[in-house]
Design an enzyme around this catalytic site. Structure first.
Site, PDB file in Angstrom:
ATOM      1  N   LYS A  63       0.970  -1.168  -0.268  1.00 13.66           N
ATOM      2  CA  LYS A  63      -0.097   0.068  -0.092  1.00 13.66           C
ATOM      3  C   LYS A  63       0.909   1.334   0.049  1.00 13.66           C
ATOM      4  O   LYS A  63       0.472   2.474  -0.377  1.00 13.66           O
ATOM      5  CB  LYS A  63      -0.885   0.103   1.025  1.00 13.66           C
ATOM      6  CG  LYS A  63      -1.751   1.101   1.369  1.00 13.66           C
ATOM      7  CD  LYS A  63      -2.586   0.921   2.709  1.00 13.66           C
ATOM      8  CE  LYS A  63      -3.291   2.146   3.106  1.00 13.66           C
ATOM      9  NZ  LYS A  63      -3.991   2.100   4.333  1.00 13.66           N
ATOM     10  N   LYS A 123      14.698   0.426  17.660  1.00  9.68           N
ATOM     11  CA  LYS A 123      16.039  -0.226  18.203  1.00  9.68           C
ATOM     12  C   LYS A 123      17.138   0.865  17.911  1.00  9.68           C
ATOM     13  O   LYS A 123      18.085   0.897  18.848  1.00  9.68           O
ATOM     14  CB  LYS A 123      16.471  -1.452  17.529  1.00  9.68           C
ATOM     15  CG  LYS A 123      15.943  -2.786  18.169  1.00  9.68           C
ATOM     16  CD  LYS A 123      14.478  -2.739  18.365  1.00  9.68           C
ATOM     17  CE  LYS A 123      13.444  -3.350  19.246  1.00  9.68           C
ATOM     18  NZ  LYS A 123      12.140  -2.971  19.141  1.00  9.68           N
ATOM     19  N   GLY A 135       5.476  -0.211  25.160  1.00 11.54           N
ATOM     20  CA  GLY A 135       5.625   0.909  26.276  1.00 11.54           C
ATOM     21  C   GLY A 135       6.766   1.010  27.054  1.00 11.54           C
ATOM     22  O   GLY A 135       7.272   1.933  27.332  1.00 11.54           O
ATOM     23  N   HIS A 148      35.003 -18.295  28.307  1.00 15.02           N
ATOM     24  CA  HIS A 148      35.087 -17.384  29.717  1.00 15.02           C
ATOM     25  C   HIS A 148      35.947 -16.338  28.978  1.00 15.02           C
ATOM     26  O   HIS A 148      37.066 -16.514  28.785  1.00 15.02           O
ATOM     27  CB  HIS A 148      35.721 -18.368  30.567  1.00 15.02           C
ATOM     28  CG  HIS A 148      35.890 -17.463  31.764  1.00 15.02           C
ATOM     29  ND1 HIS A 148      34.813 -16.783  32.699  1.00 15.02           N
ATOM     30  CD2 HIS A 148      37.319 -16.895  32.305  1.00 15.02           C
ATOM     31  CE1 HIS A 148      35.421 -16.207  33.705  1.00 15.02           C
ATOM     32  NE2 HIS A 148      36.797 -15.935  33.497  1.00 15.02           N
TER      33      HIS A 148
END
Length: 465
Positions: free
Chosen positions: A33, A50, A184, A443
């Site tokens: 559209k 983001k 929100g 690690h």
């Protein structure tokens, strides 16, 4: 023009479905559209939010944490116009990428509102010229739009939805958010970090109601530290704009009336399916009371050549769920036997720390009467998290009490959105908590906390706490 498949809607579900159809050798077109491809996610949803979340997090860190890292700054300020401009650039780059993918896969793009004339014919209006195209099959992927309240219609200036919240030209002094769901909390984080006072008014007794309760509690704790004011168990009764001010009225669970005044009000009460203008009736289709199109297990509607995916059908309104459904439908139409495990579609809230979840919540397991065991590991016990000053949050693993199969993983912490993929892989292959606990994790990394939580779930043997 005649096609094998026409996809209506170019969001993540639609354009991915079109690409997969083309890859499978089907003559494919996509109808959009708007003049740009990408739908809500790329233009006014996932990607722009983001971009702003990242910008605001940089500012927040510079303001609050850089000094401790030994980095001194002076005259730090927010240039909201530049933040919005950068966000627009990110959106354009991403949208242009989709346009490129359409060309690469030889997918015809038709711009305009597609309306069914019958189950094999679509009339496209609103572009340069009216067109009529035919197709053996259709995929409806028209997505959703923000819901509103009957007594609170957005004026798009002061009473806004997520779409306008991504284009503000000033940092609100006081942002009132109606609804404590994913969107929100993310947009509240953006403006809270930039200095806005944020007030949340929520009908339910907790934020992010669909998530595991532990995650909701932890996220609320973190957002309170950012200055959020939460008003739970409050029913909004009115929203009124008075000049540059917005007044929100509500009633708490004791029937006491409350009034909140801010200079912006974000309506964030969910989204509704968008099928306006499709003229579904002409194709023999209709929507249910929630505006959704009914589909069977193969995502086929009651009309044999029309499929529907994403936000217009049942299930979570998530971009990656729509993508999976787009691929599923394309491969089903091509005679393949794809599968989707809806329980393993992760949910993510891109606040900081992020929240990510997959599988069953503890509340669901209790409701089902399923016997389970739980293990958790806090990021404050992680060396990598301490090095990065990201010690808020935890990993929680739920496993079957008898078989040890992982049933749910819930993370609130740094890079939770990326870390949840490890849990999805493990659960797709039906791994046990012991399996993950015995896998070597580099690690120091944040993902060590997943291993530790799995150790905690298997005979409470976490090592670093």
């Amino acid at each position: 023009m005649k096609y094998d498949v026409v996809v209506i809607g170019s969001g993540p579900g639609g354009y991915v479905a079109a690409i997969r159809c083309a890859q499978l050798g089907l003559k494919t077109a996509i109808v959009e559209k708007y003049p740009v491809l990408g739908g809500t996610c790329l233009n006014v949803g996932c990607i722009p939010s983001k971009a702003l979340l990242d910008s605001s997090e940089h500012f927040h860190n510079a303001q609050n944490h850089f000094k401790e890292h030994g980095i001194n700054l002076s005259k730090l300020s927010v240039d909201i116009k530049q933040m919005i401009e950068r966000k627009r650039g990110v959106v354009k780059q991403t949208v242009d990428g989709v346009q490129y993918l359409m060309k690469k896969n030889k997918i015809d793009v038709h711009t305009g509102l597609g309306s069914f004339k019958d189950k094999h014919t679509l009339v496209i209006k609103g572009g340069k010229e009216e067109k009529t195209i035919e197709s053996d099959k259709f995929i409806i992927a028209t997505g959703s739009k923000p819901s509103d309240l009957p007594f609170a219609k957005p004026d798009k200036e002061r009473i806004i939805t997520s779409t306008e919240a991504l284009e503000l030209v000033e940092v609100p002094k006081h942002l009132i958010i109606i609804g404590a769901g994913y969107i929100g909390m993310e947009l509240g984080s953006v403006y809270g970090r930039l200095g806005s006072k944020v007030t949340v008014v929520e009908f339910m007794d907790r934020i992010t109601p669909g998530m595991d309760k532990t995650m909701s509690k932890e996220l609320q704790k973190v957002l309170k530290k950012l200055g959020f004011d939460f008003n739970l168990k409050h029913k909004v009764t009115g929203v009124e704009r008075k000049g540059d001010e917005v007044v929100v009225t509500a009633e708490d669970d004791k029937g006491e009336k409350k009034e909140f005044k801010g200079n912006y009000c974000l309506l964030s009460i969910g989204r509704k399916p968008y099928t306006e203008g499709l003229n579904l009736e002409a194709a023999g289709l209709s929507t249910d009371e929630r505006g959704k199109i009914e589909v069977d297990d193969n995502l086929k509607t009651k009309v044999d050549n029309i499929y529907a995916i994403g936000d217009v059908v049942r299930g979570a309104m998530l971009a990656h769920k729509a993508e999976e459904e787009g691929i599923f439908v394309a491969e089903t139409m091509a005679g393949q036997k794809p599968h989707i495990n809806y329980k393993l579609i992760p949910g993510v809230i891109y606040t900081w720390p992020e929240v990510a979840s997959v599988g069953y919540t503890e509340e669901e397991l209790k409701e089902d009467g399923r016997k389970y065991k739980s293990g958790s590991f806090p990021f404050k016990a992680s060396g990598r998290a301490r090095a990065s000053m990201d010690t808020d949050g935890l990993v929680k693993v739920l496993a079957d009490k008898e078989t040890d199969e992982i049933l749910g993983v819930h993370i609130i912490g740094p890079r939770a959105a990326d870390m949840i993929a490890e849990a999805v892989v493990a659960m797709e292959f039906r791994a046990s908590a012991e399996d993950v606990a015995r896998m070597s994790h580099a690690h120091p990394t944040f993902t060590e906390s997943i291993k530790e939580a799995c150790l905690a779930a298997t005979e409470n043997r976490a090592l670093h706490i």
